[in-house]
Design a protein around this motif. Structure first.
Motif, PDB file in Angstrom:
ATOM      1  N   THR A  39      37.304  86.375  42.670  1.00  0.00           N
ATOM      2  CA  THR A  39      36.023  85.782  41.933  1.00  0.00           C
ATOM      3  C   THR A  39      34.998  86.635  42.433  1.00  0.00           C
ATOM      4  O   THR A  39      34.728  87.068  43.209  1.00  0.00           O
ATOM      5  CB  THR A  39      35.921  84.544  42.167  1.00  0.00           C
ATOM      6  N   ALA A  40      33.970  86.613  41.342  1.00  0.00           N
ATOM      7  CA  ALA A  40      32.566  87.232  41.654  1.00  0.00           C
ATOM      8  C   ALA A  40      31.582  86.189  41.382  1.00  0.00           C
ATOM      9  O   ALA A  40      31.687  85.742  40.276  1.00  0.00           O
ATOM     10  CB  ALA A  40      32.525  88.711  41.202  1.00  0.00           C
ATOM     11  N   LEU A  74      34.627  85.526  36.626  1.00  0.00           N
ATOM     12  CA  LEU A  74      32.957  85.653  36.794  1.00  0.00           C
ATOM     13  C   LEU A  74      32.344  84.158  36.996  1.00  0.00           C
ATOM     14  O   LEU A  74      32.528  83.502  35.829  1.00  0.00           O
ATOM     15  CB  LEU A  74      32.369  86.550  35.960  1.00  0.00           C
ATOM     16  N   PRO A 108      36.146  91.215  39.002  1.00  0.00           N
ATOM     17  CA  PRO A 108      36.758  89.853  39.212  1.00  0.00           C
ATOM     18  C   PRO A 108      37.680  89.184  38.095  1.00  0.00           C
ATOM     19  O   PRO A 108      37.657  89.764  37.086  1.00  0.00           O
ATOM     20  CB  PRO A 108      35.550  89.013  39.378  1.00  0.00           C
ATOM     21  N   ILE A 143      24.476  90.716  38.242  1.00  0.00           N
ATOM     22  CA  ILE A 143      25.550  90.823  37.313  1.00  0.00           C
ATOM     23  C   ILE A 143      26.644  92.115  37.334  1.00  0.00           C
ATOM     24  O   ILE A 143      27.686  91.972  37.588  1.00  0.00           O
ATOM     25  CB  ILE A 143      25.294  90.516  35.678  1.00  0.00           C
ATOM     26  N   ILE A 196      34.576  83.755  32.120  1.00  0.00           N
ATOM     27  CA  ILE A 196      33.443  83.395  32.867  1.00  0.00           C
ATOM     28  C   ILE A 196      33.287  81.807  32.999  1.00  0.00           C
ATOM     29  O   ILE A 196      33.498  80.994  31.925  1.00  0.00           O
ATOM     30  CB  ILE A 196      32.386  84.143  32.108  1.00  0.00           C
ATOM     31  N   GLN A 211      30.519  90.098  27.589  1.00  0.00           N
ATOM     32  CA  GLN A 211      31.803  89.235  27.905  1.00  0.00           C
ATOM     33  C   GLN A 211      32.769  89.410  26.710  1.00  0.00           C
ATOM     34  O   GLN A 211      33.858  89.780  27.014  1.00  0.00           O
ATOM     35  CB  GLN A 211      31.231  87.591  27.835  1.00  0.00           C
ATOM     36  N   ALA A 248      28.492  92.091  40.510  1.00  0.00           N
ATOM     37  CA  ALA A 248      29.683  90.913  40.286  1.00  0.00           C
ATOM     38  C   ALA A 248      30.713  91.672  39.619  1.00  0.00           C
ATOM     39  O   ALA A 248      31.931  91.947  39.945  1.00  0.00           O
ATOM     40  CB  ALA A 248      29.197  90.018  39.725  1.00  0.00           C
ATOM     41  N   LEU A 249      30.254  92.482  38.522  1.00  0.00           N
ATOM     42  CA  LEU A 249      31.346  93.289  37.434  1.00  0.00           C
ATOM     43  C   LEU A 249      32.277  94.136  38.261  1.00  0.00           C
ATOM     44  O   LEU A 249      33.165  94.700  37.954  1.00  0.00           O
ATOM     45  CB  LEU A 249      30.784  93.474  36.367  1.00  0.00           C
TER      46      LEU A 249
END
Lengths: 277, 326
Positions: B81-82, B159, B156, B148, B191, B184, B151-152
């Motif tokens: 997960t992020a 998200l 993950p 963001i 998400i 997305q 995280a991407l």
């Protein structure tokens, strides 16, 4: 008198008193320093005359020719460096714990670091002396280091703890989130962010250790004579001029380190350390 | 939009704090490629759920499954997960490039590959040219873009976004919302989005989970939540709603747009009310009516023949509505 009156009316009342206050400040601040420099470079200096009768480098040659000077200097730095490293190893984890974990009596422990500094040192040293004799630490290097550590624990814990507190939990969590273990987070995120404050605390520790005399005198003699200890003996045995030379020698590393510290870190890092949260 | 494969499931999850707050018995399923919002007032437990998903909180009870694998006991660094936080996402002592590359470097990827991935991520969130800057040199919106992107970059499985836009200006907020929605649908990522802003939740979600006091009130598409609120709380929390007392001890909930003002005549079969205040809100008029049912808010499209004034008596009827027990 006329000149003062003219000056008073030219700059106005407020500025005039500001000028007086500032002059007094300069005198108090730089007067002793100037006197010290003057003393260090004078030949002979006897009571009624304000200025020395002659200037010379006589006392510099005297001090520099002291046969144990180089070894004392080396010892001073060795002690200061060892103290700083030991203080880092002991106090940084403690600082992190104070900043991050809630445990019983947390504030009491944090405050207790202040107590060692609030005590009259000599009383503390005498009490410790009893323990040191018992544990055979008198006249040993370890003994000297322990005495130095006690003086620096407060800075070394409070200032980094303040810095650790300013690091947001999200910043550490974000690092774990992208795959860093707790240990990695500490070394890659937490420690570098707190580095300015740790640097300041280390410089304080180093300087405090470099000029520590009382404790070293009591615990270290006769085996360990750092520069301040040698200075004490020189001041007792020789004219004040010799002491002045020593002072200047001691003040140089301090000046260098403080300039360095000012360039790299702000005062806010220091201030943050003294918040009792 | 979202196919039916289950991506993430939360089964009977409970997490209580020492002060009694937290969440209890949460069941939630998120499908592949879906954007699910957790919506509710502050203290409702939405962030608690997200932090449990990210591994930052250990649940007291229940299990989490991601792609069919149990992740309940995995620490954050082992979870696919992020998370993007509300603020303080970035590491202030690292440049933007270093911030973005950190996770990839931990994965020991070759430098050239890291460089390419970072460049792609930077382009995706439109922050090109800022790679050498430090976070404090960027605006709040740009910082969240970096967060963001970071995280991407670790690709993950899910998200997690914790009110990522709430600290931004209204204008930038809506722009970021649109871009997130686009990212997305382009990347087809799953998400889970936490927000207290119902407008935001309505705008971007495939499904909304409305929460209150540590529990789930309703799960549904934005239309379902708006048109058919299943509890009085949801009816009150989402959009504007009139609550009218009825004889049977029940409460009637009517949206202002479902109060139909009779523009042609007065009286008749309907209810009557006096216009207390009237505001022109652009393409519609907002009216507060004083009627035998109490004060009622009504929306009226503009452009009719009749001109209304404050103090006029109008007749109206009640359209679509729902009944709740008190």
């Amino acid at each position: 008198m006329h000149i003062w009156k003219g000056f008073y009316f030219a700059v106005g009342r407020r500025r005039f008193f500001e000028f007086l206050a500032f002059s007094a400040f300069l005198l108090f601040f730089f007067g002793p320093l100037l006197n010290l420099v003057m003393l260090a470079f004078s030949d002979e200096y006897t009571y009624p005359s304000f200025l020395p009768s002659a200037l010379s480098l006589k006392w510099w040659t005297f001090v520099l020719s002291q046969k144990n000077l180089a070894s004392s200097m080396a010892l001073s730095f060795l002690v200061a460096i060892t103290t700083t490293i030991a203080a880092l190893l002991i106090c940084i984890p403690a600082a992190y714990a104070f900043a991050r974990f809630r445990f019983p009596f947390r504030r009491f422990f944090l405050f207790s670091f202040l107590i060692t500094n609030a005590f009259p040192k000599i009383g503390l040293y005498v009490t410790m002396g009893i323990l040191f004799y018992k544990w055979n630490l008198m006249g040993t290097f370890q003994g000297v280091i322990i005495i130095h550590l006690i003086n620096t624990m407060m800075f070394m814990t409070w200032i980094p703890a303040g810095a650790f507190r300013t690091i947001h939990q999200e910043q550490e969590e974000a690092a774990r989130d992208v795959g860093a273990s707790r240990l990695r987070v500490f070394f890659h995120i937490t420690l570098p962010t707190a580095m300015p404050a740790i640097l300041v605390a280390s410089i304080f520790t180093f300087l405090a250790s470099l000029e520590e005399a009382q404790g070293t005198l009591l615990v270290g003699l006769p085996n360990f004579k750092t520069i301040p200890v040698v200075m004490y003996t020189v001041i007792f045995d020789y004219p004040a001029t010799a002491g002045a030379v020593f002072s200047i020698i001691l003040v140089l590393p301090t000046l260098l380190l403080l300039t360095f510290a000012r360039r790299f870190v702000g005062t806010d890092a220091i201030a943050a350390g003294f918040k009792m949260k | 939009m979202s196919d039916n494969r289950v991506k993430l499931s939360i089964n009977g999850m409970t997490k209580k704090y020492s002060n009694g707050e937290g969440v209890a018995d949460i069941d939630l399923t998120v499908h592949e490629g879906e954007l699910v919002s957790l919506l509710g007032p502050s203290g409702c437990g939405k962030t608690t759920i997200l932090r449990v998903l990210g591994g930052f909180l250990k649940p007291d009870k229940g299990n989490l499954y991601l792609d069919g694998v149990e992740i309940t006991h995995l620490p954050p660094e082992k979870r696919p997960t992020a998370m993007v936080f509300q603020s303080y996402n970035l590491w202030p002592h690292m440049t933007i490039y270093e911030n973005l590359a950190f996770g990839l470097r931990l994965r020991k990827l070759p430098a050239s590959e890291i460089k390419e991935s970072v460049a792609r991520a930077v382009a995706l969130v439109q922050i090109e040219g800022n790679e050498k800057k430090y976070p404090s040199q960027l605006s709040g919106g740009q910082q969240q873009r970096v967060a963001i992107a970071r995280a991407l970059l670790i690709k993950p499985a899910v998200l997690l976004l914790d009110e990522p836009f709430s600290a931004l200006d209204a204008k930038i907020r809506s722009q970021m919302r649109e871009e997130l929605k686009k990212i997305q649908s382009d990347l087809k990522i799953t998400i889970v989005f936490v927000t207290h802003d119902q407008e935001e939740a309505m705008a971007i979600s495939n499904r909304i989970v409305v929460m209150n006091r540590g529990g789930i009130e309703q799960i549904g598409t934005p239309e379902e939540i708006y048109d058919a609120p299943s509890t009085r709380f949801v009816a009150e929390f989402i959009g504007d709603m009139n609550f009218l007392q009825t004889q049977e001890g029940k409460v009637m909930a009517v949206r202002p747009e479902n109060i139909n003002i009779n523009i042609d005549s007065n009286g008749g079969d309907n209810l009557n009310g006096t216009i207390e205040t009237m505001m022109v809100m652009g393409h519609f008029i907002e009216m507060i009516l004083n009627s035998e049912k109490g004060r009622i808010k009504a929306f009226l499209p503009r452009g009719g023949n009749r001109r209304f004034r404050e103090g006029d008596t109008v007749s109206f009827s009640i359209g679509a509505h729902r009944m709740f027990t008190e």
